[in-house]
Design a protein around this motif. Structure first.
Motif, mmCIF file in Angstrom:
data_model
loop_
_atom_site.group_PDB
_atom_site.id
_atom_site.type_symbol
_atom_site.label_atom_id
_atom_site.label_comp_id
_atom_site.label_asym_id
_atom_site.label_seq_id
_atom_site.Cartn_x
_atom_site.Cartn_y
_atom_site.Cartn_z
ATOM 1 N N ASP A 1 0.830 -1.206 0.000
ATOM 2 C CA ASP A 1 0.000 0.000 0.000
ATOM 3 C C ASP A 1 0.866 1.259 0.000
ATOM 4 O O ASP A 1 0.700 2.149 -0.833
ATOM 5 C CB ASP A 1 -0.934 -0.018 1.210
ATOM 6 C CG ASP A 1 -1.875 1.175 1.240
ATOM 7 O OD1 ASP A 1 -2.239 1.704 0.168
ATOM 8 O OD2 ASP A 1 -2.249 1.580 2.354
ATOM 9 N N ARG A 2 1.800 1.341 0.943
ATOM 10 C CA ARG A 2 2.666 2.530 1.050
ATOM 11 C C ARG A 2 3.493 2.744 -0.217
ATOM 12 O O ARG A 2 3.580 3.852 -0.741
ATOM 13 C CB ARG A 2 3.619 2.396 2.242
ATOM 14 C CG ARG A 2 3.001 2.646 3.580
ATOM 15 C CD ARG A 2 4.055 2.747 4.688
ATOM 16 N NE ARG A 2 5.036 1.669 4.667
ATOM 17 C CZ ARG A 2 4.911 0.525 5.325
ATOM 18 N NH1 ARG A 2 3.842 0.293 6.064
ATOM 19 N NH2 ARG A 2 5.852 -0.397 5.262
ATOM 20 N N THR B 1 1.297 3.483 -3.504
ATOM 21 C CA THR B 1 0.699 4.808 -3.378
ATOM 22 C C THR B 1 1.753 5.884 -3.629
ATOM 23 O O THR B 1 1.500 6.854 -4.340
ATOM 24 C CB THR B 1 0.037 4.984 -1.995
ATOM 25 O OG1 THR B 1 -0.992 3.988 -1.865
ATOM 26 C CG2 THR B 1 -0.571 6.360 -1.841
ATOM 27 N N SER C 1 0.661 4.494 -8.180
ATOM 28 C CA SER C 1 -0.016 3.307 -8.731
ATOM 29 C C SER C 1 -1.120 2.838 -7.799
ATOM 30 O O SER C 1 -1.363 1.643 -7.653
ATOM 31 C CB SER C 1 0.995 2.174 -8.948
ATOM 32 O OG SER C 1 1.955 2.529 -9.898
ATOM 33 N N ASP C 2 -1.814 3.778 -7.157
ATOM 34 C CA ASP C 2 -2.820 3.378 -6.171
ATOM 35 C C ASP C 2 -4.004 2.641 -6.781
ATOM 36 O O ASP C 2 -4.741 1.981 -6.066
ATOM 37 C CB ASP C 2 -3.313 4.536 -5.315
ATOM 38 C CG ASP C 2 -3.035 5.922 -5.825
ATOM 39 O OD1 ASP C 2 -2.409 6.070 -6.872
ATOM 40 O OD2 ASP C 2 -3.451 6.856 -5.145
ATOM 41 N N VAL D 1 -3.477 -1.115 -6.015
ATOM 42 C CA VAL D 1 -3.038 -1.515 -4.672
ATOM 43 C C VAL D 1 -3.785 -2.748 -4.185
ATOM 44 O O VAL D 1 -3.174 -3.704 -3.701
ATOM 45 C CB VAL D 1 -3.174 -0.347 -3.663
ATOM 46 C CG1 VAL D 1 -3.045 -0.838 -2.230
ATOM 47 C CG2 VAL D 1 -2.140 0.722 -3.946
#
Length: 158
Positions: free
Chosen positions: A57-58, A61, A65-66, A69
């Motif tokens: 996720d981190r 993001t 590229s969120d 995710v």
């Protein structure tokens, strides 16, 4: 149940994309390259999977590229779980990105090829992980570079 998915289906044990192969075999760094090393004592603990999901996720993001995710977290969950269950423990998770592709690479201690189980009983608790990876990625496979262990990779389109 029938599902309709417009994405290309992955070929089990396929060749890694041309941009990814030299990075993995020659130890090169990619432009967007992040590594999450699993602590040796926790390589069999379920917390490894949750930590890997947070790392995905981190990282994705921060790379913008969120949009992928959630899919990447599912893929990584399966790869890390397989490394813990069948590969002698997870060594590290590596995320790489190039253009509109993101690669998730999990290394473990086993040299045995991952094996997707044949059609699993709908009530079975296990056996769907690599099928899920296949459904969510454009390709996945494994490498057994020199030394011990293997790298299992999966590529998603961003």
């Amino acid at each position: 149940m029938t599902t309709f998915d417009a994405r290309p289906q992955a070929a089990t044990g396929a060749q890694a994309p041309g941009w990814l192969l030299p990075i993995l075999l020659e130890g090169r760094r990619g432009p967007c390259d992040a590594v999450f090393p699993f602590r040796e004592l926790s390589t069999f603990e379920p917390e490894c999977v949750a930590s890997a999901r947070r790392f995905v996720d981190r990282t994705l993001t921060s790379w913008g590229s969120d949009g992928i995710v959630f899919d990447a977290q599912l893929v990584v969950s399966e790869l890390v779980t397989n490394a813990m269950r069948h590969g002698g423990g997870a060594i590290q998770l590596r995320l790489l990105s190039r253009l509109r592709e993101v690669a998730c690479v999990v290394s473990d201690y086993s040299r045995h090829a991952p094996a997707a189980t044949p059609a699993t009983d709908i009530f079975a608790e296990y056996g769907r992980g690599l099928r899920l990876v296949e459904a969510l990625t454009t390709g996945w496979g494994w490498l057994t570079p020199g030394g011990q262990g293997k790298l299992v990779w999966a590529v998603l389109s961003a």
